[in-house]
Write an enzyme that holds these catalytic residues in place. Structure first.
Site, short mmCIF file in Angstrom:
data_model
loop_
_atom_site.label_atom_id
_atom_site.label_comp_id
_atom_site.label_asym_id
_atom_site.label_seq_id
_atom_site.Cartn_x
_atom_site.Cartn_y
_atom_site.Cartn_z
N LYS A 188 44.42 45.99 36.11
CA LYS A 188 43.41 45.15 35.46
C LYS A 188 43.63 45.13 33.94
O LYS A 188 44.66 45.57 33.46
CB LYS A 188 42.01 45.65 35.85
CG LYS A 188 41.79 45.74 37.37
CD LYS A 188 41.68 44.36 38.03
CE LYS A 188 41.84 44.34 39.54
NZ LYS A 188 40.89 45.08 40.34
C1 LIG Z 1 40.36 45.38 41.75
C2 LIG Z 1 39.15 44.73 42.32
C3 LIG Z 1 38.09 45.45 42.88
C4 LIG Z 1 38.16 46.93 43.15
O1 LIG Z 1 38.47 47.65 42.02
P1 LIG Z 1 38.76 49.23 42.14
O2 LIG Z 1 38.53 49.72 40.74
O3 LIG Z 1 40.21 49.34 42.54
O4 LIG Z 1 37.86 49.81 43.14
C5 LIG Z 1 36.97 44.76 43.29
N1 LIG Z 1 36.88 43.44 43.16
C6 LIG Z 1 37.89 42.69 42.65
C7 LIG Z 1 37.72 41.22 42.52
C8 LIG Z 1 39.06 43.32 42.22
O5 LIG Z 1 40.07 42.59 41.76
#
Ligand SMILES: *Cc1c(COP(=O)(O)O)cnc(C)c1O
Length: 385
Positions: A188
């Site tokens: 991210k």
């Molecule tokens: C990455 C992601 C998540 C989950 O994130 P984590 O930190 O890995 O639990 C949830 N929703 C979306 C849209 C994502 O891209």
């Protein structure tokens, strides 16, 4: 292989983490508080509650809003599985709202149509969770207006969208929602290794999420019911979890968030350059930015009807060292959700999008040379049709 996403960890980041390792706190302590403050300030929210993942933060957010067995939660199919799974973790039922064909964000029109049907069927949702797909905000004003009309709460899945803006305010300011949730996974925008953050302007929601994050246990003298026999005393009033972020992770986050502006600028420049370089190729590019600023977590192209099949283009790109990805397999088609009665054909726009989507490499340290290689390789593959 040029990856589709990549974190950046600087010497400052490393120093910040090492400092914590020499301090008294390793798990949640003063660094978590510091990171929460920095995060809340960044997105102009009153409160921020950190956790060990966005999935945990979604779970905490839904629980804080009182979601449980018998409740219905609506999400879009174009998301990671966590958005819907967090509702199942609360024991709630899930249903899906199809996406906008251009942005793949939850369509406010599709939402309205589904609400009208649900009202007469007695199946209205208690919570709706729009996903700011690729870092672009959904039409929150329209969704919030429907929330007022049909009486549902709103959590924004902003996992892609730290650094994005909607109507000149940062995503996470919660102007049109109860809670916004961010992911700090390395792929991210900024990272803590694993981590999540929930922002809100509601003190009760913030406090409920903080309590549920640590076993449902509290020492707050305003909350405990019995006499307090000593400083060791705590009480548990409901079932919580251990979803805490460590102080080492928080120190990394506080160090990373300082570069957020630079990261968004870098991603934006890469998107603009893709727009230009791909202009002549037979494919659909992401819609141009409106007044609202995208965080550009992903740059997704869509193949046209007469192109070579997506699987073939994808395999060929991977074979030639371009680390493309696909975001996402529509959640309602996952075997787990099929088991609950959802089938292919339920969400035609999401399913059509999925058949043609490819996420190209997108991260702030992607070099121009590598970006040129991505475009030349793609161009070559599409021309071999
Ligand atoms: C990455 C992601 C998540 C989950 O994130 P984590 O930190 O890995 O639990 C949830 N929703 C979306 C849209 C994502 O891209």
């Amino acid at each position: 292989m040029i990856p589709y996403g990549r974190q950046e960890v600087t010497q400052d980041d490393i120093d910040a983490v090492v400092d914590v390792m020499k301090s008294d706190f390793l798990t949640q302590g003063p660094e978590v508080e510091r990171f929460e403050r920095a995060f809340a300030d960044e997105v102009q929210a009153q409160y921020a509650v950190a956790s060990n993942s966005a999935t945990s933060s979604l779970h905490l957010a839904y629980l804080a809003l009182g979601i449980g067995p018998g409740d219905i939660v609506w999400t879009p199919p174009i998301s990671f599985v966590s958005t819907a799974n967090a509702a199942r973790m609360c024991g709630a039922d899930v249903d899906f709202v199809d996406v906008d064909p251009d942005t793949q964000c939850m369509s406010a029109d599709a939402l309205r149509d589904k609400l009208i049907v649900a009202k007469s069927a007695g199946t209205l949702p208690k919570l709706v969770v729009p996903v700011h797909f690729t870092g672009r905000s959904c039409d929150m004003a329209a969704i919030s207006e429907l929330g007022g009309e049909y009486n549902f709460r709103i959590v924004e899945d902003a996992a892609h969208a730290i650094g994005a803006a909607y109507q000149s305010k940062p995503v996470g300011a919660c102007e049109y929602s109860d809670i916004a949730v961010f992911s700090l996974h390395p792929v991210k925008i900024i990272t803590t290794g694993e981590g999540g953050m929930a922002t809100t302007n509601d003190a009760d929601l913030a406090s409920r999420m903080a309590t549920l994050r640590t076993h449902g246990v509290t020492r707050d003298p305003d909350v405990v019911t019995g006499p307090i026999p000593g400083d060791w005393y705590y009480e548990q009033h409901e079932l919580g979890f251990n979803y805490r972020m460590t102080d080492m992770q928080a120190a990394l986050g506080t160090s990373q968030i300082k570069r957020l502006g630079d990261y968004i600028q870098g991603r934006r420049a890469i998107a603009a350059r893709y727009d230009k370089l791909l202009a002549e190729l037979p494919l659909f590019r992401p819609p141009v930015e409106t007044n609202d600023l995208s965080a550009w977590h992903l740059y997704v192209i869509r193949l046209t009807d007469d192109a070579i099949p997506r699987a073939q283009v994808f395999a060929e790109l991977r074979k030639r060292g371009i680390g493309v990805q696909v975001h996402y397999i529509p959640v309602h088609t996952q075997p787990y959700y099929a088991e609950l009665g959802f089938t292919s054909g339920d969400m035609p726009i999401s399913e059509d999008y999925y058949e043609r989507a490819i996420s190209l490499p997108m991260f702030p340290t992607l070099t121009k040379t590598d970006q040129d290689t991505v475009v030349e390789t793609l161009s070559d593959i599409l021309a071999s049709d």
